[in-house]
Design an enzyme around this catalytic site. Structure first.
Site, mmCIF file in Angstrom:
data_model
loop_
_atom_site.group_PDB
_atom_site.id
_atom_site.type_symbol
_atom_site.label_atom_id
_atom_site.label_comp_id
_atom_site.label_asym_id
_atom_site.label_seq_id
_atom_site.Cartn_x
_atom_site.Cartn_y
_atom_site.Cartn_z
ATOM 1 N NE ARG A 186 30.744 84.982 25.801
ATOM 2 C CZ ARG A 186 31.327 85.112 25.203
ATOM 3 N NH1 ARG A 186 31.512 86.682 24.563
ATOM 4 N NH2 ARG A 186 31.146 84.206 24.137
ATOM 5 C CD GLU A 209 28.372 87.020 13.235
ATOM 6 O OE1 GLU A 209 28.203 86.761 13.650
ATOM 7 O OE2 GLU A 209 27.209 86.934 12.514
ATOM 8 C CE LYS A 247 31.729 90.180 18.146
ATOM 9 N NZ LYS A 247 31.748 89.515 16.783
HETATM 10 P P1 ATP Z 1 29.800 88.621 20.963
HETATM 11 O O1 ATP Z 1 29.068 88.449 21.405
HETATM 12 O O2 ATP Z 1 30.897 89.950 21.569
HETATM 13 O O3 ATP Z 1 29.481 89.542 19.684
HETATM 14 P P2 ATP Z 1 30.945 86.544 20.413
HETATM 15 O O4 ATP Z 1 31.324 85.239 20.608
HETATM 16 O O5 ATP Z 1 29.603 86.402 19.347
HETATM 17 O O6 ATP Z 1 31.187 87.437 20.676
HETATM 18 P P3 ATP Z 1 32.937 86.153 17.722
HETATM 19 O O7 ATP Z 1 33.226 87.091 16.922
HETATM 20 O O8 ATP Z 1 31.720 84.697 17.375
HETATM 21 O O9 ATP Z 1 32.550 87.410 19.146
HETATM 22 O O10 ATP Z 1 34.413 85.893 18.578
HETATM 23 C C1 ATP Z 1 35.478 85.622 18.173
HETATM 24 C C2 ATP Z 1 36.466 84.348 18.936
HETATM 25 O O11 ATP Z 1 36.430 85.822 20.177
HETATM 26 C C3 ATP Z 1 35.540 83.542 19.300
HETATM 27 O O12 ATP Z 1 36.241 82.255 19.171
HETATM 28 C C4 ATP Z 1 34.479 83.774 21.098
HETATM 29 O O13 ATP Z 1 35.392 82.329 21.765
HETATM 30 C C5 ATP Z 1 36.101 84.823 21.211
HETATM 31 N N1 ATP Z 1 35.442 85.717 22.076
HETATM 32 C C6 ATP Z 1 34.341 86.552 22.692
HETATM 33 N N2 ATP Z 1 33.691 86.725 23.617
HETATM 34 C C7 ATP Z 1 34.964 86.458 24.228
HETATM 35 C C8 ATP Z 1 34.838 87.237 25.276
HETATM 36 N N3 ATP Z 1 34.457 87.816 26.099
HETATM 37 N N4 ATP Z 1 36.076 86.318 26.223
HETATM 38 C C9 ATP Z 1 36.887 85.779 25.122
HETATM 39 N N5 ATP Z 1 36.922 84.848 25.041
HETATM 40 C C10 ATP Z 1 35.984 85.726 23.554
HETATM 41 MG MG MG Z 2 28.534 86.430 17.463
#
Ligand code: ATP
Ligand code: MG
Length: 552
Positions: A259, A34, A269
């Site tokens: 994760r 995102e 983020k």
């Molecule tokens: P955040 O909470 O940091 O915003 P998110 O999962 O909301 O993380 P996205 O931009 O939706 O962030 O993530 C893009 C991809 O990266 C998704 O497939 C997510 O599962 C993966 N991802 C995000 N954070 C991690 C992590 N700490 N370890 C492994 N994969 C991750």
């Molecule tokens: Mg997110």
């Protein structure tokens, strides 16, 4: 690239099985960030996994911006994400924006309504939550659940046309309010948000929810294995329901993995944005940030990050990885590549009283003892040198083998010197040491077999290049990860130390991002932000030693 192979894991086994059984002819994965912040090392784990899998099985990987929530998204993030994926060494097959599917998603929502599988609901957000029940309490049906298809079609169209305010109505999937899985209790699939979208501008005032949009995005692109993090495990029945009820031709498979969490690191983020917005750090690319941009500016190499991501493995169980493991892979990568140099971080002047005034000698020193092809450089030497303050002690403890009055040390690659006198200012601070050298020890070799235990580094005063040296400690002392903002209380006030040191003369033309091993101090990288401004600033990436050992 054989380097791209993911180490064996359960996802790889599933993919191999699916290809063998013929369920999928070719595998397609995607990395779906995102655009609401910069990528962090957790995303790198997902990138390495998705691209690595496709690479290994001759498949393809798309980069897809999951931009269905206009309020937090920005084109700055889109740009940085593309840059970071490329820098990590990956190239996507197709580039997509989920928002380009808004028309198609709308049609699928209409299809659900026509099938009696979705309805417009007027309950407020709070009421919906209340009606939904809890893990122990079944949900209650919304009073709007049994609206006719025609009524729903008309209301949904009006939602689209902007006839209602934010939150006034939502579209919900009609599934099962008594389901043991709360996600299946008539989840919201569309909401009203009168907000400007970075891609579709003002075209839409209704936006699909993640649980509705994501399976459709995957299915539209023909993604075969939709890999996501563990918190979506309970959403999988809904994912499958959406794909099935929307009658998608291609059926993707969602697979969840744990994760990445790292000690002393916040990794969401939302939290990272807080650190930026509240000025705890100098932007998303601050060298203390676990963002890809921050790690790059600090000096981490793409190879060290990829190797780290492969080594931590892929599992179903959450765990916390020691941050020193990443340091290990950086050392491993740079040990063979980074030229050695001497840098004095906290200078103390040494005058060699028996060395001729005005004389300069040049020592030819190997750039990398582990790599003969790295060549040599000239290191000038004369009467006045800088050494580290900590390499001299007035009252040394036992086993201190560096300089103290009456003791002899080796100046790396130069001569043996012996300390005779300490010069102090009026307040008693040490300002200078007076030493004598042994001309017979040229090159740092003992002339008569006498032993000198300490070897210290030095920089010639007259030709020294001043530079700012930045040393880092973890940004977060400990992380509660309790979802609240209390992590701000754990921000380390001493995470950055700025020193004014001196470098060898050949360091005056270093390029942005160039990496060195500073003798005894660790690996350093020229900070691109300052190099651009013509200011020499080196970031310590990692120190040389650590107690951390990788289990083989
Ligand atoms: P955040 O909470 O940091 O915003 P998110 O999962 O909301 O993380 P996205 O931009 O939706 O962030 O993530 C893009 C991809 O990266 C998704 O497939 C997510 O599962 C993966 N991802 C995000 N954070 C991690 C992590 N700490 N370890 C492994 N994969 C991750
Ligand atoms: Mg997110």
């Amino acid at each position: 690239m054989s380097e791209n192979k993911v180490t064996s894991n359960f996802i790889k086994n599933i993919v191999a099985e699916d290809l063998k059984s013929g369920q999928y002819k070719e595998i397609i994965t995607r990395f779906p960030p995102e655009p609401n912040g910069y990528l962090h090392i957790g995303h790198a784990k997902s990138i390495v996994l998705n691209f690595g899998l496709a690479d290994e099985f001759n498949g393809r990987t798309n980069l897809r911006f999951d931009d269905t929530n206009p309020i937090k998204e920005d084109t700055e993030y889109v740009k940085s994400i593309k840059e970071d994926v490329k820098w990590l060494g990956y190239d996507w097959d197709e580039l997509h924006f989920a928002s380009n599917y808004f028309d198609e998603m709308y049609k699928h929502a209409v299809l659900l309504i026509k099938k009696g599988k979705a309805y417009v609901c007027d309950l407020s957000a709070e009421e919906i939550r209340e009606y939904r029940g809890t893990l122990t309490k079944p949900g209650k049906e919304s009073p709007y659940r049994n609206r006719t298809v025609d009524e729903n079609l008309e209301l949904f169209e009006k939602m689209k046309n902007g006839e209602y305010k934010d939150g006034e109505k939502v579209l919900r999937a009609k599934i099962d309010v008594k389901s043991p899985n709360i996600n299946m209790r008539d989840p919201i699939i569309y909401r009203i948000a009168h907000a400007y979208h970075q891609n579709t501008k003002d075209k839409w005032c209704i936006y699909p929810m993640y649980d509705f949009a994501h399976p459709l995005e995957d299915a539209i692109e023909g993604v075969t294995h939709s890999i996501c993090t563990l918190e979506f495990e309970d959403h999988r029945p809904l994912y499958d329901w959406i794909v099935r009820e929307c009658e998608m031709k291609k059926v993707p498979k969602q697979i969840e993995f744990a994760r990445l969490n790292i000690t002393n690191t916040v990794m969401s983020k939302r939290k990272l944005k807080k650190l930026v917005d509240e000025k705890f750090v100098d932007g998303w690319d601050d060298p203390r940030m676990p963002t890809i941009a921050g790690l790059r500016r600090r000096g981490f190499t793409p190879g060290s990050i990829r190797n780290f991501c492969r080594a931590i493995g892929v599992a179903k169980a959450s765990s916390v990885v020691d941050s020193q493991m990443l340091d290990y892979f950086l050392r491993d990568d740079l040990e063979k590549k980074a030229p050695r140099t001497m840098a004095v971080l906290r200078p103390l002047k040494v005058v060699i009283t028996n060395y001729p005034d005005g004389k300069i000698e040049n020592f030819e020193v190997e750039n990398n003892p582990d790599d003969p092809t790295a060549g040599t450089r000239n290191v000038p030497f004369s009467k006045e040198l800088y050494i580290e303050q900590e390499d001299f002690m007035e009252n040394p403890p036992k086993k201190y083998y560096r300089l103290f009055i009456g003791n002899e040390v080796r100046l790396k690659s130069a001569y043996f010197i012996k300390c005779n006198e300490v010069v102090k200012d009026e307040s008693g601070n040490i300002v200078e040491l007076h030493c004598t050298y042994d001309p017979e020890s040229r090159g740092g070799n003992s002339p008569d077999g006498r032993k000198v235990r300490g070897t210290i580094h030095w920089v010639n005063v007259e030709t020294a290049i001043p530079a700012e040296i930045r040393l880092y400690q973890p940004l977060i002392v400990e992380d509660g990860e309790d979802g609240s903002d209390s992590f701000l209380d754990n921000v380390n006030p001493n995470s950055l130390e700025i020193l004014n040191g001196f470098l060898e003369p050949n360091m005056k033309d270093v390029k942005s991002g160039q990496k060195y091993q500073f003798f005894r101090h660790g690996y350093f990288s020229a900070d691109p932000k300052y190099t651009k401004e013509g200011k020499l600033v080196f970031n310590r990436i990692v120190s040389l030693k650590s107690s951390f050992k990788i289990k083989k």
